[in-house]
Design an enzyme around this catalytic site. Structure first.
Site, PDB file in Angstrom:
ATOM      1  N   SER A 163     -22.672 -96.898  14.265  1.00 55.71           N
ATOM      2  CA  SER A 163     -23.066 -96.396  12.949  1.00 55.71           C
ATOM      3  C   SER A 163     -22.976 -97.457  11.875  1.00 55.71           C
ATOM      4  O   SER A 163     -23.509 -97.272  10.779  1.00 55.71           O
ATOM      5  CB  SER A 163     -22.182 -95.204  12.556  1.00 55.71           C
ATOM      6  OG  SER A 163     -20.816 -95.608  12.487  1.00 55.71           O
ATOM      7  N   HIS A 218     -29.272 -95.256  16.526  1.00 56.75           N
ATOM      8  CA  HIS A 218     -28.175 -94.515  15.900  1.00 56.75           C
ATOM      9  C   HIS A 218     -28.551 -93.053  15.719  1.00 56.75           C
ATOM     10  O   HIS A 218     -29.352 -92.702  14.861  1.00 56.75           O
ATOM     11  CB  HIS A 218     -27.817 -95.151  14.552  1.00 56.75           C
ATOM     12  CG  HIS A 218     -26.714 -94.442  13.838  1.00 56.75           C
ATOM     13  ND1 HIS A 218     -26.674 -94.294  12.466  1.00 56.75           N
ATOM     14  CD2 HIS A 218     -25.605 -93.813  14.316  1.00 56.75           C
ATOM     15  CE1 HIS A 218     -25.602 -93.612  12.138  1.00 56.75           C
ATOM     16  NE2 HIS A 218     -24.938 -93.315  13.230  1.00 56.75           N
ATOM     17  N   GLU A 221     -31.872 -93.688  13.524  1.00 54.33           N
ATOM     18  CA  GLU A 221     -32.093 -94.994  12.908  1.00 54.33           C
ATOM     19  C   GLU A 221     -32.316 -96.013  14.028  1.00 54.33           C
ATOM     20  O   GLU A 221     -31.461 -96.181  14.899  1.00 54.33           O
ATOM     21  CB  GLU A 221     -30.893 -95.391  12.051  1.00 54.33           C
ATOM     22  CG  GLU A 221     -30.751 -94.555  10.787  1.00 54.33           C
ATOM     23  CD  GLU A 221     -29.546 -94.945   9.949  1.00 54.33           C
ATOM     24  OE1 GLU A 221     -29.674 -95.019   8.720  1.00 54.33           O
ATOM     25  OE2 GLU A 221     -28.460 -95.156  10.537  1.00 54.33           O
TER      26      GLU A 221
END
Length: 482
Positions: A119, A140, A152
């Protein structure tokens, strides 16, 4: 590249959710854990998650069986030799991830893509542990992975350019919305979310307002799904602290330094829901004081008509000698109070979102007047949020710097307006993205509010982003979109 067999290493809550997402999309999945006990725990995560979906009518029993049938569990990394994609979901410790990727690089076939679910850690540093840096990427997911709609997709300077659209297409195959970004600490969501949460802790520590009032202001006034302290407790204070540390290490921006209060709670192992107590806990609510006997009020200043009418309708009477004087004000309330014969009666009021009334007490405001203002707002259906007489009160002091950060992010070319808005809506459950919010409020309003915050706090990050300032100066009311 056709991804048909994927592997997930690490079957905690997040990793098990990722494995479930792939299996739901029809892919064969190999789940890997360190030992038999951890493997059993991971299997339990998937079984309980899919059973909840059946209980809620989102899956049939047959669909659940098919999903579970696509997942093979093992404690041997050697079983990953034929995987097309391996997603790592182990704890956020860089050395652990680098060691794992070095091992995966040895085991997996040369064309296998290695993805990290980190993250906030640098994907480039993880990729450097391998001999296939062009085949390493960030993927992510957000927790809970079967529910949250965002992924992401994080590329490094060495990532094969063709890999980003391939992974983005895979994310769409999973029913997710991909947002492609570069390898910067926090990516999009955490880079915008965590400084806002950290700032809430700073303002609490400074005594701007109480914990529950800040949570209520952002949830009811701004319309966010949760207040900042409730969200910090959900995320885990240790996780938030670690992400802020990564952000600070990269930016050296003092606003990214973890708030001292956050550090103290983490040191005390008060980590939020996972430990049973964090910013919130099982402490009893303080007894509310007896209701005031306020009957009369005075409303002064621009924008007073609507509140005056609501108070009249509720049975309160305007008076030349009132129990409390309410003044709608964005400017420091003290500037108005000192002009009065009895400044102790004045309380600043600002309605936010038609559900919250921010009530700003000056250094001269009496407790009786502050209590009377709170009771008046409660009677007319507004949630009172008591705060000190500071620029931005509560909501603007937290919302505007977040919007300013989004403008700076876009202006650097890191992500598009559409991707930033989508990331915050899908990754955080916000009702609108930062640019949608900014345009709804008004670019000039936000720019001027940031100027007031900068004048009050002298925090460089509060100075309006140059792009925002230029658009307002040019008379432009929306951000340019390609």
């Amino acid at each position: 590249m056709a991804f048909e067999m994927v592997a997930v290493v690490g079957l905690g809550t997040m990793g098990a959710g990722i494995a479930e997402v792939f299996a739901r999309a029809g892919l064969r999945v190999i789940g890997v854990e360190a030992d038999a006990d951890a493997l059993a725990t991971g299997r339990g995560h998937v079984e309980r998650s899919t059973q909840r979906a059946v209980d809620r009518g989102r899956l049939s029993g047959g669909e659940r069986d098919a999903i579970l049938g696509r997942i093979t569990l093992t404690t041997s990394r050697e079983d990953l030799r034929e995987a097309d994609l391996v997603v790592e979901a182990i704890p956020e410790v860089l050395d652990y991830k680098r060691s794992l990727f070095a091992d995966l690089d040895r085991i997996c076939k040369p064309e296998t893509v290695l993805a990290t679910n980190t993250s906030s850690l640098p994907v480039t540093a993880i990729a450097a542990a391998t001999g296939r840096q062009g085949r390493v990427i960030g993927m992510h997911f957000f927790n809970p992975a079967p529910v949250m709609g965002l992924v992401e997709v994080v590329s490094t300077v060495l990532t094969d350019p063709a890999l980003v659209p391939e992974i983005s297409e895979l994310a769409r195959r999973l029913g997710k919305t991909p947002v492609a970004v570069g390898d910067r600490a926090g990516f999009v969501v955490n880079r915008l979310l965590l400084p806002y949460l950290n700032q809430a802790a700073v303002l609490l520590e400074q005594g701007l307002a109480r914990r529950d009032d800040i949570d209520a202001a952002m949830r009811l006034g701004v319309g966010l799904p949760m207040g900042p302290f409730a969200l910090l407790d959900l995320i885990g204070l240790d996780t938030a602290y670690e992400v802020m540390g990564v952000l600070f290490d990269e930016t050296r921006d003092r606003r990214h330094a973890p708030a001292p209060l956050l550090r103290e709670l983490v040191s005390a192992r008060l980590l939020g829901r996972k430990s049973g107590r964090g910013f919130h806990g099982d402490e009893p609510r303080p007894r509310e004081p007896d209701r005031s006997t306020v009957i009369t009020f005075e409303m002064a200043g621009e924008g007073a008509d609507e509140l005056t009418e609501r108070l009249r309708t509720a049975g309160f009477k305007p008076s030349a000698d009132p129990d409390v004087i309410l003044r709608p004000a964005d400017r420091p309330v003290i500037e108005h109070a000192v002009r009065l014969q009895d400044p102790a009666r004045l309380v600043g009021v600002r309605v936010v979102g038609n559900r919250v009334a921010e009530l700003a007490a000056t250094v001269l405001t009496s407790q009786a007047a502050a209590r009377a203002a709170r009771d008046l707002m409660t009677v007319i259906g507004l949630t009172p949020v008591a705060c000190r007489d500071r620029a931005g009160f509560v909501t603007d002091a937290l919302l505007y710097p977040y919007l300013n950060d989004a403008v700076r992010m876009y202006d650097t070319g890191y992500a598009s307006i559409g991707d930033i808005d989508a990331a915050m809506r899908l990754g955080c459950g916000y009702p609108a993205g930062p640019f949608e919010t900014l345009e709804s409020i008004g670019l000039a309003v936000v720019r001027d509010g940031l100027r007031a915050l900068y004048a009050e706090y002298r925090e460089p990050a509060y100075a309006p982003a140059p792009l925002l300032d230029q658009l307002v100066t040019a008379g432009v009311h929306v951000f340019p979109r390609a």
